[in-house]
Design a protein around this motif. Structure first.
Motif: not given
Length: 113
Positions: A50-58, A98-99
């Motif tokens: 997954r990746i959020n709007s700040a481009s933090t990934t998991y 996500m979700p």
């Protein structure tokens, strides 16, 4: 209405690479974190990255170091670069929020031994 269009799947030998793309509607792309999921035959769908709007990934453990998720905010597109593919990566790959919300048709990735 959520719109997600995946592409880029195919057949590749073990050790090979593929790049998946997913174009989303602008509204959901800006509002939600984005993720790639996969479902192998006979198994439950699982989160891959997954990746959020700040481009933090998991990443899940089994793909960490081999897969890279990224996003292009100008194109409302999320990517999954998959390297060093293994037969156990064979699945239908889906992108979603996500979700997750409504599912698209996915793209088949098949890795031969």
């Amino acid at each position: 209405q959520v719109q997600l269009v995946e592409s880029g799947g195919g057949l590749v030998q073990a050790g090979g690479s593929l790049r998946l793309s997913c174009v989303a509607s602008e509204r959901i792309f800006k509002m939600y974190a984005m993720a790639w999921y996969r479902q192998a035959a006979g198994k439950q769908r699982e989160l891959v990255a997954r990746i959020n709007s700040a481009s933090t990934t998991y990443y899940i453990d089994s793909v960490r170091g081999r897969f890279t998720i990224s996003r292009d905010n100008d194109r409302n597109t999320v990517y999954l670069q998959m390297n060093s593919l293994k037969p156990e990566d064979t699945a239908v790959y889906y992108c979603n929020t996500m979700p997750p919300t409504a599912w698209g048709q996915g793209t088949q990735v098949t890795v031969s031994a």
